[in-house]
Scaffold this motif. Sequence first.
Motif, PDB file in Angstrom:
ATOM      1  N   ILE A 152      80.478  35.431  46.770  1.00  0.00           N
ATOM      2  CA  ILE A 152      80.579  36.563  47.693  1.00  0.00           C
ATOM      3  C   ILE A 152      79.859  36.223  48.996  1.00  0.00           C
ATOM      4  O   ILE A 152      80.436  36.274  50.081  1.00  0.00           O
ATOM      5  N   LEU A 153      78.592  35.859  48.891  1.00  0.00           N
ATOM      6  CA  LEU A 153      77.776  35.458  50.039  1.00  0.00           C
ATOM      7  C   LEU A 153      76.656  34.569  49.529  1.00  0.00           C
ATOM      8  O   LEU A 153      76.334  34.577  48.334  1.00  0.00           O
ATOM      9  N   ASN A 154      76.057  33.824  50.430  1.00  0.00           N
ATOM     10  CA  ASN A 154      74.812  33.154  50.069  1.00  0.00           C
ATOM     11  C   ASN A 154      73.800  33.366  51.186  1.00  0.00           C
ATOM     12  O   ASN A 154      74.153  33.613  52.332  1.00  0.00           O
ATOM     13  N   ALA A 155      72.529  33.287  50.824  1.00  0.00           N
ATOM     14  CA  ALA A 155      71.460  33.523  51.791  1.00  0.00           C
ATOM     15  C   ALA A 155      70.160  32.978  51.230  1.00  0.00           C
ATOM     16  O   ALA A 155      69.966  32.922  50.009  1.00  0.00           O
ATOM     17  N   GLU A 156      69.257  32.593  52.135  1.00  0.00           N
ATOM     18  CA  GLU A 156      67.941  32.139  51.704  1.00  0.00           C
ATOM     19  C   GLU A 156      67.087  33.297  51.209  1.00  0.00           C
ATOM     20  O   GLU A 156      66.184  33.104  50.387  1.00  0.00           O
ATOM     21  N   THR A 157      67.360  34.502  51.721  1.00  0.00           N
ATOM     22  CA  THR A 157      66.568  35.687  51.362  1.00  0.00           C
ATOM     23  C   THR A 157      67.480  36.762  50.796  1.00  0.00           C
ATOM     24  O   THR A 157      68.476  37.138  51.433  1.00  0.00           O
ATOM     25  N   VAL A 158      67.142  37.277  49.609  1.00  0.00           N
ATOM     26  CA  VAL A 158      67.918  38.333  48.959  1.00  0.00           C
ATOM     27  C   VAL A 158      66.962  39.417  48.502  1.00  0.00           C
ATOM     28  O   VAL A 158      65.921  39.139  47.894  1.00  0.00           O
ATOM     29  N   ILE A 159      67.311  40.673  48.797  1.00  0.00           N
ATOM     30  CA  ILE A 159      66.521  41.826  48.350  1.00  0.00           C
ATOM     31  C   ILE A 159      67.391  42.658  47.410  1.00  0.00           C
ATOM     32  O   ILE A 159      68.479  43.117  47.799  1.00  0.00           O
ATOM     33  N   LEU A 160      66.926  42.839  46.194  1.00  0.00           N
ATOM     34  CA  LEU A 160      67.643  43.634  45.203  1.00  0.00           C
ATOM     35  C   LEU A 160      67.203  45.089  45.330  1.00  0.00           C
ATOM     36  O   LEU A 160      66.065  45.436  45.033  1.00  0.00           O
ATOM     37  N   ALA A 161      68.131  45.932  45.785  1.00  0.00           N
ATOM     38  CA  ALA A 161      67.848  47.359  45.949  1.00  0.00           C
ATOM     39  C   ALA A 161      68.917  48.177  45.231  1.00  0.00           C
ATOM     40  O   ALA A 161      69.293  49.258  45.688  1.00  0.00           O
ATOM     41  N   ASN A 162      69.394  47.644  44.105  1.00  0.00           N
ATOM     42  CA  ASN A 162      70.497  48.272  43.367  1.00  0.00           C
ATOM     43  C   ASN A 162      70.001  49.024  42.137  1.00  0.00           C
ATOM     44  O   ASN A 162      70.538  48.895  41.036  1.00  0.00           O
ATOM     45  N   ALA A 163      68.905  49.784  42.332  1.00  0.00           N
ATOM     46  CA  ALA A 163      68.389  50.716  41.320  1.00  0.00           C
ATOM     47  C   ALA A 163      68.150  49.987  39.987  1.00  0.00           C
ATOM     48  O   ALA A 163      67.647  48.865  39.979  1.00  0.00           O
ATOM     49  N   SER A 164      68.499  50.608  38.878  1.00  0.00           N
ATOM     50  CA  SER A 164      68.184  50.006  37.575  1.00  0.00           C
ATOM     51  C   SER A 164      69.014  48.760  37.295  1.00  0.00           C
ATOM     52  O   SER A 164      68.690  47.991  36.381  1.00  0.00           O
ATOM     53  N   TRP A 195      70.361  31.371  47.802  1.00  0.00           N
ATOM     54  CA  TRP A 195      70.895  32.119  46.665  1.00  0.00           C
ATOM     55  C   TRP A 195      72.397  32.295  46.836  1.00  0.00           C
ATOM     56  O   TRP A 195      72.857  32.802  47.861  1.00  0.00           O
ATOM     57  N   GLN A 196      73.132  31.880  45.821  1.00  0.00           N
ATOM     58  CA  GLN A 196      74.568  32.126  45.792  1.00  0.00           C
ATOM     59  C   GLN A 196      74.815  33.391  44.974  1.00  0.00           C
ATOM     60  O   GLN A 196      74.385  33.486  43.824  1.00  0.00           O
ATOM     61  N   LEU A 197      75.499  34.338  45.569  1.00  0.00           N
ATOM     62  CA  LEU A 197      75.778  35.624  44.933  1.00  0.00           C
ATOM     63  C   LEU A 197      77.228  35.614  44.476  1.00  0.00           C
ATOM     64  O   LEU A 197      78.150  35.468  45.292  1.00  0.00           O
ATOM     65  N   LEU A 198      77.429  35.793  43.166  1.00  0.00           N
ATOM     66  CA  LEU A 198      78.732  35.589  42.550  1.00  0.00           C
ATOM     67  C   LEU A 198      79.266  36.873  41.932  1.00  0.00           C
ATOM     68  O   LEU A 198      78.493  37.722  41.451  1.00  0.00           O
ATOM     69  N   ASP A 199      80.594  37.004  41.918  1.00  0.00           N
ATOM     70  CA  ASP A 199      81.216  38.159  41.273  1.00  0.00           C
ATOM     71  C   ASP A 199      81.541  37.830  39.813  1.00  0.00           C
ATOM     72  O   ASP A 199      81.171  36.762  39.299  1.00  0.00           O
ATOM     73  N   ALA A 200      82.263  38.709  39.144  1.00  0.00           N
ATOM     74  CA  ALA A 200      82.537  38.542  37.709  1.00  0.00           C
ATOM     75  C   ALA A 200      83.391  37.308  37.415  1.00  0.00           C
ATOM     76  O   ALA A 200      83.334  36.754  36.319  1.00  0.00           O
ATOM     77  N   GLU A 201      84.184  36.868  38.399  1.00  0.00           N
ATOM     78  CA  GLU A 201      85.004  35.664  38.232  1.00  0.00           C
ATOM     79  C   GLU A 201      84.267  34.413  38.690  1.00  0.00           C
ATOM     80  O   GLU A 201      84.872  33.346  38.825  1.00  0.00           O
ATOM     81  N   GLN A 202      82.960  34.560  38.980  1.00  0.00           N
ATOM     82  CA  GLN A 202      82.134  33.455  39.460  1.00  0.00           C
ATOM     83  C   GLN A 202      82.573  32.943  40.827  1.00  0.00           C
ATOM     84  O   GLN A 202      82.313  31.800  41.195  1.00  0.00           O
ATOM     85  N   SER A 203      83.224  33.803  41.592  1.00  0.00           N
ATOM     86  CA  SER A 203      83.573  33.479  42.974  1.00  0.00           C
ATOM     87  C   SER A 203      82.409  33.853  43.881  1.00  0.00           C
ATOM     88  O   SER A 203      81.729  34.870  43.655  1.00  0.00           O
TER      89      SER A 203
END
Length: 654
Positions: free
Chosen positions: A443-455, A433-441
Motif C-alpha cells: 500500500i505504502l512504505n515509510a521510515e516512520t509509521v504511527i498506529l492510531a487504529n484503536a484496538s 516499513w512496508q505496509l501490506l494489504d490482505a493480498e500482501q500487496s
Amino acid sequence: MKHADIQWQQGQPVSTDFDDIYFSREGGLEETEYVFMRQNGLPERWQGVEDFVIAETGFGTGLNFLTTVQHWLAKADVSSPTGACLHYLSIEKFPLSKPDLEQALACWPALDAVSAQLIENYPPAVKGFHHIPLFGQRVVLSLIFGDAQEQLPNLHAAVDAWYLDGFAPDKNPDMWTTAVFRQIARLSKPGTSFSTFTAAGVVRRGLQAAGFEVEKVKGFGKKREMLRGVVTEQHEAKDSAPWFALPRLGRKAEGNKHAVVIGAGIAGVRTAWSLAKRGWRVDIIERQAAMAQGGSGNPQGIVMPRISLGDSAESEFYDTAFFKAVRELNRLKQQYPELRWQQGGVLQLASSQRVRQQIERLDCAPELAQAISAEQASEIAGVEVTMPALYFPQAGWLDPVQSCQLLLCDAGDNVRLHTHSDVTSMQYVDGAWQLLDAEQSLILNAETVILANASAVSQFSQTAFLPIGHARGQISVIPASMHSKALRCAICHEGYILPATRGEHVIGASFLAGDDSVAPRHEEDEENIRQLQQSLPGLFAKQIPIADHRAALRATTTDRLPLLGPVADEGFFAEHYHDLHKGKAAAQYPAAKYLDGLYVNAGHGARGLTSAFLAAEVIASQVNHEPLAVSESIWQVLSPSRLQIRGFRKGPGS
C-alpha cells in the motif's frame, strides 16, 4: 497551585513570598537583553538553524520569554529554514494570576504585539507541563508549573541555552542547589551556554562542579558582576529507569520527513496535523470509506476533564490535556467559525459514590472544576437539577467528525487521506516499513509509521503484545421535549445528555467491555433512557421515542490510560528486563530498545476528545526529536511498554 503573592509598588510587581522584584527598575527589557540574550550569544547563535531550545528557571512575568520571542520572530525567519521553531521551556513554582500578568506586561507597550498571544493562551495554575504553540508554530512555549527540583528531572530535552533567573540565591535558595545544577548539566550538551544575573559564589561553584566553564562578566546597571558559561563535554547522566529511556536528543538529523498514520479517527487526524505543522508530509490510511467512522463518529461528544482523587501522573496528564484541548479547539474555531464546538460548561451530577467523594475532596483550580449545589447546577443548566454536581466551566461539546474534517483542511497539502485501504501486516525492509494489504500487496512504505487504529493496533505481529482491548458503546438520539429544549449545557450522570441540536438530544452511552458488535440494540437504548430519567426526572415524559442510535467500539486499556510513544522491541525487553522482580540496581540494565520508526497512539477510551490533542503532541515531539511535550514521569505511565514492565517487576506467574 498557589499563585504568586504580588504587591504593586510604583507600578511594578514585587514578590511578597521572596521580598524581591520581578524586573529591574533600571530597565527590565534592557536587562533581559543584556543578561540573558547577549551573554548567551543570541540572536547570532540561532541564525540558520532549524530549531533552538532555551530553558529557563523562573518564568515570572514572562519578560525574558517575550523579549526573546520578539527577536526570534524578527531575525530567525531571515536566515533560518522554513518552519524554524523556538522551543522555550520555563519552570515556575508560583505562577502569576492572569490579571497580575496582564498588569505586569502593561509596563512594556513595546511587547504588546507578542504579549497578546501569551495572555490569551496563559494557562490556569494547574501543576504540570502546559504545551503552548504560538505564532503559527514558530514558537512552542512549554510552561511548566511546579518546583524546579521536582520538574527538572522530568524534562526530556537537549537545551542550547539556559536562562537562570528566579529570585536571588539568598532569597530563594531552593532554586540554586547542587541537585538543580546537576539537572541543568544533564539536559545540556557540548556548546550549551548559560547566563544569570547573580555572581554568588554558591552558584559559580555549583555550576563548575556540574561541568560548566564559568566566568564573571560585568553586570547590568548598578550590578557589578554576573555569571555566564558553557558546557564543553557531554554530561553522562544515569537513568533511574533505563527500561523507559528515550533516545538522548541532539541536533535534528536531516532526513526524509515523511510519515504514515494508520487510522483516521481523532487520534490519527490530530497526529497527522501535528506533524504537518512541523513540515512533515503525512499519508493517512483508513480502511473505512471516510474518516472518523469508528469511536470518533458520534454526532456529538463531550470534552471535559477527568478528575482523580489525589495527586498523580494520571491526573496531571488529564488536567493538562484538557486545557490543551480547549486552547486548540478555541484556536480552530477562530479560524473556522463553523466548527461545532460549544464551550458551555459541563455538569457531572453526584449520582455515584465516586463523584460524591470527588466533590467532598475537591482541591483544584476553579477553572478546572467547582463543587456546586443543586440550585446552582439548575441555574447553570437551565433545567431542574436535584443533586449537587461538579461543574467544569471550560468544558463543552464537539462535533468529532467535523473537527476531523477541519483539522485535515487546516493541515493543507501536507496531508493526504487514503480511504478503503486496510493494512493487515507490516514488514521492516531496508530502513522502511512496508505496509501490506490482505493480498500482501504494498500500500505504502515509510521510515516512520504511527498506529492510531484503536484496538486494531495489536493485530500486527510487531505489536501483538500491546495490552489493548475494546468496549462497545451505544448512543441514542431522542426528540427534545418542551422542558429539555431549555438545557444549556451537557449533563453527565451515569450516562449523559447533550443540549438539543436540530430538535434532538444525544444521550448515552453504554459500556460493554469485550463486546465487538456495532449493531444497535433496543435494550441499550432503554438503558440510556432509564439512566436519564432516574437522574433528571421531569425533563421528559415517561415514554421517550428513539429517533436514531449508533454503536461503536472504544479502544481501552486496563489502567484507563492511552498507549503513546515508540513500540518496544519485544524480544529485547524480554531478554534484558525479565528479572526486574529480583531488585537489581537500575544501572545494571541497558537502555530500552525500540523498533525503528514505529509509534502507537491508541487506547483513549471514553476520553479521546480530551486526550487526543496533547497525545498528538507527545507523538510529534518524539518523531521530530523535540523536547518531550509532557514530563518524563507522565510519559512513563503512557509508555506502550509500561504493562510489560509491570509484569517483569511482579515476576513469573504473578
